[in-house]
Write an enzyme that holds these catalytic residues in place. Structure first.
Site, PDB file in Angstrom:
ATOM      1  CD  GLU A 180      -4.043  -0.801   6.746  1.00 52.77           C
ATOM      2  OE1 GLU A 180      -2.898  -0.630   7.183  1.00 52.77           O
ATOM      3  OE2 GLU A 180      -4.745   0.110   6.292  1.00 52.77           O
ATOM      4  CD  GLU A 204      -5.197   9.056  19.343  1.00 54.35           C
ATOM      5  OE1 GLU A 204      -4.895   8.493  18.266  1.00 54.35           O
ATOM      6  OE2 GLU A 204      -4.541   8.929  20.394  1.00 54.35           O
ATOM      7  CD  GLN A 221      -2.920  -0.733   2.450  1.00 49.52           C
ATOM      8  OE1 GLN A 221      -3.642  -1.656   2.782  1.00 49.52           O
ATOM      9  NE2 GLN A 221      -2.821   0.359   3.165  1.00 49.52           N
ATOM     10  CB  SER A 278       0.774   6.413   5.648  1.00 49.42           C
ATOM     11  OG  SER A 278      -0.256   5.648   6.214  1.00 49.42           O
ATOM     12  CB  SER A 334       3.690  -3.533   5.198  1.00 51.62           C
ATOM     13  OG  SER A 334       3.393  -2.922   6.431  1.00 51.62           O
TER      14      SER A 334
END
Length: 414
Positions: free
Chosen positions: A272, A396, A154, A157, A189
């Site tokens: 995921e 969060e 992926q 991020s 990853s």
């Protein structure tokens, strides 16, 4: 399986005659190739401590693990188990998702290779390719992922976006020949050995951030793709950062329409988050057993506060397992995303609390390596627990999403 009772237990996992016939076929296939799996040993001082939550090994060993996983995936494909719920037009069996869940439940009882290197490709990339990809993308990537020919990663991020994936700054500019990508991704990853990456990038900076994103399939050997391993707090290197410098892609590598990337991202994230929970419960159960023995060894097993904390962890662990089983039994089209988000939060919290109890029992030995088995190794567990609060979406962010979209609480002030 050599014992009739064990085979009967596995057949009992099936629901209905059709699934029982399939389960018998699966058991026969697995018996032919692998012995039954030996349960993880929770005995004190026996074997590796295995208290690292993130896979930590050498690059050479990781590539070897990927090779073994791909070999087993090819064997499964040849036997008709490589893509159980996949479209028949592309080599799948076209069975209901419940058959795939049944296969994985049975396979978990056999000593097959660790399939972690293929989890992103099979569980995250392939489903969105089938849902949103062209026949070319499905044939070129989804089929080859399930056939064991490719490993996926992926590219979501980014350093300045954190869990706000819609804040992606990596951009793609359209040209006469296709697209040119520039930017940086992080926490990749499989990055150092993956063949293809699923990348969310910004294609229209003039519209609201959720509407200006597009998804691409990026061959990792494309000129301009550079992967660097990241050294973690634990000393391992499970992840990498990926730099995209004038990476040129044909428009055929685009997944979905321009601007539709956010919807595809949410579907990919659901896979995921599910995978985080799928592989966690046996690990937690072993850790809980080791903590029980640790309390006895430090002579605190009769401490009412320790007993209360251990009992709470026991209840939390099995509640999390029940939530996972419930989620796996729910048809994909009835899952809202909240189930997987809840599972991720519960698993991450359990990791944290297990580490906290270990620290309480060990005292200074938690932070000072004396060489004694089952002591300092808990430091890696607790440091890894911090990472799981981020993996699959920061805790969060997910709690805010659950509060606003599931519980209907007032939106957080911006």
């Amino acid at each position: 399986m050599t014992e009739t009772l064990a085979r009967a237990d596995l057949l009992a996992l099936a629901d209905g005659d059709e699934e029982r016939v399939f389960a018998a076929e699966v058991i026969a296939f697995l018996e032919e190739h692998h012995p039954p799996r030996t349960p993880a040993d929770a005995s004190w001082g026996t074997g590796p401590e295995a208290l690292s939550l993130f896979h930590e090994t050498t690059d050479e060993r990781e590539r070897e693990e990927s090779r073994l996983a791909q070999g087993w995936q090819r064997t499964k494909w040849d036997a008709g188990f490589g893509w159980i719920a996949g479209p028949e037009a592309y080599g799948g069996r076209g069975l209901r998702p419940s058959f795939d869940r049944l296969y994985r439940a049975i396979e978990g009882h056999f000593a097959v290779p660790d399939m972690s290197p293929l989890r992103i490709g099979l569980g995250t990339i392939s489903p969105v390719l089938v849902a949103h990809g062209t026949p070319y993308l499905i044939e070129e990537y989804a089929v080859r992922l399930h056939r064991g020919d490719l490993v996926g990663c992926q590219l979501f991020s980014e350093p300045e976006a954190g869990s706000d994936l819609a804040g992606a700054r990596t951009k793609a500019v359209r040209t006469a020949e296709g697209w040119v990508l520039n930017g940086q991704k992080v926490w990749t990853s499989n990055g150092s050995f993956a063949d293809v990456g699923l990348a969310i990038v910004r294609t229209d900076p003039a519209v609201p951030k959720h509407k200006g994103l597009t998804m691409f399939l990026v061959p990792m050997d494309t000129p301009g793709v550079e992967v660097r391993r990241i050294r973690q707090l634990t000393g391992g290197s499970s992840f990498a950062e990926t730099f995209l410098s004038d990476v040129r892609l044909d428009d055929a590598q685009r997944l979905g329409e321009p601007g539709a990337g956010w919807r595809i991202t949410n579907q990919a994230l659901a896979g995921e988050r599910r995978s985080v929970g799928d592989r966690s419960h046996e690990l937690n159960a072993r850790a809980l057993g080791l903590l029980k023995v640790l309390a006895e060894r430090v002579r605190r097993s009769d401490d009412p506060l320790i007993r209360d904390r251990w009992a709470r962890l026991y209840v939390a662990l099995y509640s999390a397992r029940a939530q996972q089983v419930r989620m796996q039994a729910t048809p994909e089209d009835r899952l809202t995303g909240a189930e997987r988000a809840i599972d991720k939060v519960v698993v991450a919290r359990t990791y944290r609390d297990l580490g906290a109890l270990a620290a309480e029992l060990l005292g200074p030995a938690f932070a000072a390596d004396t060489g004694e088995w089952g002591t300092f190794a808990w430091t890696k567990w607790s440091l890894g627990a911090l990472g799981f609060r981020i993996a699959g979406g920061t805790e969060e962010i997910i709690k805010t999403m659950l509060a606003e979209r599931v519980l209907g609480l007032p939106r957080e002030p911006k």
